[in-house]
Motif scaffolding. Structure first.
Motif, short mmCIF file in Angstrom:
data_model
loop_
_atom_site.label_atom_id
_atom_site.label_comp_id
_atom_site.label_asym_id
_atom_site.label_seq_id
_atom_site.Cartn_x
_atom_site.Cartn_y
_atom_site.Cartn_z
N ALA A 113 0.84 -1.21 0.00
CA ALA A 113 0.00 0.00 0.00
C ALA A 113 0.87 1.25 0.00
O ALA A 113 0.58 2.23 -0.69
CB ALA A 113 -0.93 -0.01 1.21
N ASP A 114 1.95 1.20 0.76
CA ASP A 114 2.86 2.34 0.86
C ASP A 114 3.50 2.61 -0.50
O ASP A 114 3.51 3.74 -0.98
CB ASP A 114 3.94 2.01 1.90
N ALA A 115 4.01 1.56 -1.13
CA ALA A 115 4.66 1.71 -2.43
C ALA A 115 3.70 2.29 -3.46
O ALA A 115 4.03 3.22 -4.20
CB ALA A 115 5.21 0.37 -2.91
N LYS A 116 2.48 1.77 -3.48
CA LYS A 116 1.49 2.26 -4.45
C LYS A 116 1.16 3.73 -4.19
O LYS A 116 1.02 4.51 -5.13
CB LYS A 116 0.21 1.41 -4.37
N MET A 117 1.04 4.08 -2.93
CA MET A 117 0.75 5.47 -2.58
C MET A 117 1.87 6.37 -3.08
O MET A 117 1.63 7.41 -3.70
CB MET A 117 0.60 5.56 -1.06
N ILE A 118 3.12 5.97 -2.83
CA ILE A 118 4.26 6.78 -3.23
C ILE A 118 4.32 6.93 -4.75
O ILE A 118 4.55 8.03 -5.27
CB ILE A 118 5.58 6.17 -2.69
N ILE A 119 4.08 5.84 -5.47
CA ILE A 119 4.14 5.89 -6.94
C ILE A 119 3.10 6.86 -7.47
O ILE A 119 3.38 7.71 -8.33
CB ILE A 119 3.94 4.47 -7.53
N LYS A 120 1.90 6.77 -6.93
CA LYS A 120 0.82 7.66 -7.40
C LYS A 120 1.14 9.12 -7.05
O LYS A 120 1.01 10.01 -7.88
CB LYS A 120 -0.50 7.25 -6.76
N TRP A 121 1.62 9.33 -5.82
CA TRP A 121 1.95 10.69 -5.39
C TRP A 121 3.06 11.27 -6.26
O TRP A 121 2.96 12.42 -6.73
CB TRP A 121 2.38 10.66 -3.92
N ALA A 122 4.09 10.47 -6.52
CA ALA A 122 5.21 10.95 -7.33
C ALA A 122 4.71 11.33 -8.73
O ALA A 122 5.09 12.38 -9.27
CB ALA A 122 6.31 9.90 -7.41
N GLN A 123 3.84 10.50 -9.30
CA GLN A 123 3.31 10.78 -10.64
C GLN A 123 2.52 12.10 -10.63
O GLN A 123 2.66 12.92 -11.54
CB GLN A 123 2.44 9.62 -11.13
N ASP A 124 1.70 12.29 -9.61
CA ASP A 124 0.94 13.53 -9.51
C ASP A 124 1.86 14.74 -9.45
O ASP A 124 1.63 15.76 -10.09
CB ASP A 124 0.03 13.52 -8.27
N CYS A 125 2.92 14.63 -8.65
CA CYS A 125 3.88 15.72 -8.52
C CYS A 125 4.57 15.98 -9.86
O CYS A 125 4.76 17.14 -10.25
CB CYS A 125 4.95 15.39 -7.47
N ILE A 126 4.93 14.90 -10.54
CA ILE A 126 5.60 15.03 -11.84
C ILE A 126 4.69 15.78 -12.82
O ILE A 126 5.13 16.71 -13.52
CB ILE A 126 5.97 13.64 -12.39
N ASP A 127 3.42 15.40 -12.85
CA ASP A 127 2.46 16.07 -13.75
C ASP A 127 2.38 17.57 -13.46
O ASP A 127 2.46 18.39 -14.36
CB ASP A 127 1.06 15.44 -13.59
N LYS A 128 2.24 17.89 -12.18
CA LYS A 128 2.15 19.29 -11.77
C LYS A 128 3.39 20.05 -12.20
O LYS A 128 3.31 21.16 -12.73
CB LYS A 128 2.06 19.38 -10.23
N LEU A 129 4.57 19.44 -11.92
CA LEU A 129 5.83 20.11 -12.19
C LEU A 129 6.04 20.32 -13.68
O LEU A 129 6.49 21.39 -14.11
CB LEU A 129 6.99 19.27 -11.63
N GLU A 130 5.72 19.30 -14.48
CA GLU A 130 5.94 19.41 -15.92
C GLU A 130 5.04 20.48 -16.52
O GLU A 130 5.44 21.23 -17.40
CB GLU A 130 5.72 18.05 -16.59
N LYS A 131 3.83 20.52 -16.02
CA LYS A 131 2.89 21.54 -16.48
C LYS A 131 3.46 22.93 -16.17
O LYS A 131 3.43 23.83 -17.01
CB LYS A 131 1.55 21.35 -15.75
N GLU A 132 4.01 23.07 -14.96
CA GLU A 132 4.55 24.35 -14.52
C GLU A 132 5.81 24.73 -15.32
O GLU A 132 5.96 25.89 -15.72
CB GLU A 132 4.89 24.23 -13.02
N LEU A 133 6.65 23.77 -15.55
CA LEU A 133 7.92 24.05 -16.23
C LEU A 133 7.73 24.34 -17.71
O LEU A 133 8.53 25.03 -18.33
CB LEU A 133 8.91 22.89 -16.04
N ASN A 134 6.65 23.80 -18.29
CA ASN A 134 6.39 24.04 -19.72
C ASN A 134 5.58 25.31 -19.99
O ASN A 134 5.25 25.60 -21.12
CB ASN A 134 5.64 22.84 -20.31
N LYS A 135 5.28 25.99 -18.92
CA LYS A 135 4.50 27.23 -19.09
C LYS A 135 5.26 28.25 -19.92
O LYS A 135 6.44 28.47 -19.70
CB LYS A 135 4.19 27.83 -17.70
#
Lengths: 185, 185
Positions: free
Chosen positions: A163-185
């Motif tokens: 459960a911990d690993a799955k949570m981390i993977i999902k969280w990391a992906q969400d952060c990556i999405d946010k960051l990429e969106k921000e950096l490509n602005k």
DNA sequence: GTGATATATATTACATGTATCATATGACAC
DNA sequence: GTGTCATATGATACATGTAATATATATCAC
């Protein structure tokens, strides 16, 4: 106090050498408690001073002699007391990953790179680790006294890891999405 | 090394006393890094020896004098290097809760009781903590240089905390269900 | 025959985290 | 006027975790 208690817990199953305890630790408790062999040896020495374990020197041919530890009555008492004491259940974490994300604005590209590593590594080890642990649980279930009964608890710890690993993977992906969106602005 | 780096990270925003850093730490980093004030004072002394921070004694009226720390160029360098070094991203955990669950067969009733405490306490703090952190993020967003930009990263850490808490609550409930079924057999 | 890996324990030094106490003052409630 | 809380720093002692090194042997691959 968790390290000595982990050692006592394992010694309840079998007498064991520091070396084997070290390996057992890696196999079983490592997902939530890391201990180096030097720490285990030191701790065993201290536990013997306190009378929680006793040891016997076993002379071997072809190999270095070994010191076999067994749990004493007092050790069992200490272990059982601990099982009934209030533990640090909402445990403080010391998480270098989050520390580095918190200050991520200082280096967005690097933070993005790190988050991808986190996502990929956790993804890569999730399946194999789950399999490995399942195999180990089955192995110990039959080789440890009361193993059939204990295995339910081992499974709980394994479930936590998944459960911990799955949570981390999902969280990391969400952060990556946010960051990429921000950096490509 | 995360403690000194956390302190450097905070000192980038503002000069600060050990006392205030201690409070700031509790407000901002405590969810993933716990440090006591005595540790923070000791660490600041060492960091000054290394030239990462410098301090000025400020005489106050009515209150004990205070020592105001500021980050040096060298401190900034160290911080930036760390932001680009491979950190311990798949960090080892030292989790007393899981240790006690792992050996739960030694005391099933007590393990059940603990799991309920874990579930209830995490549930009780999830909402208020989220609110509190959101308020703090807004506060610092306007008071810290570059705060608008930094706040995205703070939000990521908050998201982690929320996801973690939810995972733990669900996991604890699953364990409780399993255990109660087993104990009522 | 050389190097890598596994077996086995121990020491050293240092880094980090925890717990408790000591000191000093002002503000506020009772 | 007494106790508690907030401000402010520091010392001490101990517990725990990390890193590196030392020693000694057997097995196996190349």
């Amino acid at each position: 106090m968790s390290l000595p208690l982990g050692l006592l817990g394992l010694l309840r199953y079998n007498t064991n050498t520091g070396y084997d305890l070290s390996k057992l630790f890696k196999e079983s408790l490592n997902s939530f408690w890391h201990a180096q062999h030097s720490q285990i040896h030191r701790e065993l020495t201290r536990m013997e001073e306190k009378g929680w374990v006793s040891s016997q020197n076993v002379i071997q041919e072809g190999r270095p002699n070994k010191r076999v530890y067994s749990i004493t009555d007092k050790g069992n008492e200490v272990f059982n007391e601990w099982m009934n004491e209030p533990a640090d259940l909402l445990c403080n974490r010391h998480n270098p990953l989050l520390m580095s994300v918190f200050f991520g604005a200082a280096s967005p590209q690097e933070t993005l790179r790190r988050l991808k590593i986190v996502r990929d590594e956790w993804t890569a080890i999730l399946e194999p680790n789950t399999q490995k642990h399942r195999t180990l649980i089955n192995k110990y279930k039959s080789s440890v006294p009361n193993g059939e009964n204990e295995s339910m608890y081992w499974q709980m710890v394994l479930d936590y890891g998944v459960a911990d690993a799955k949570m981390i993977i999902k969280w990391a992906q969400d952060c990556i999405d946010k960051l990429e969106k921000e950096l490509n602005k």
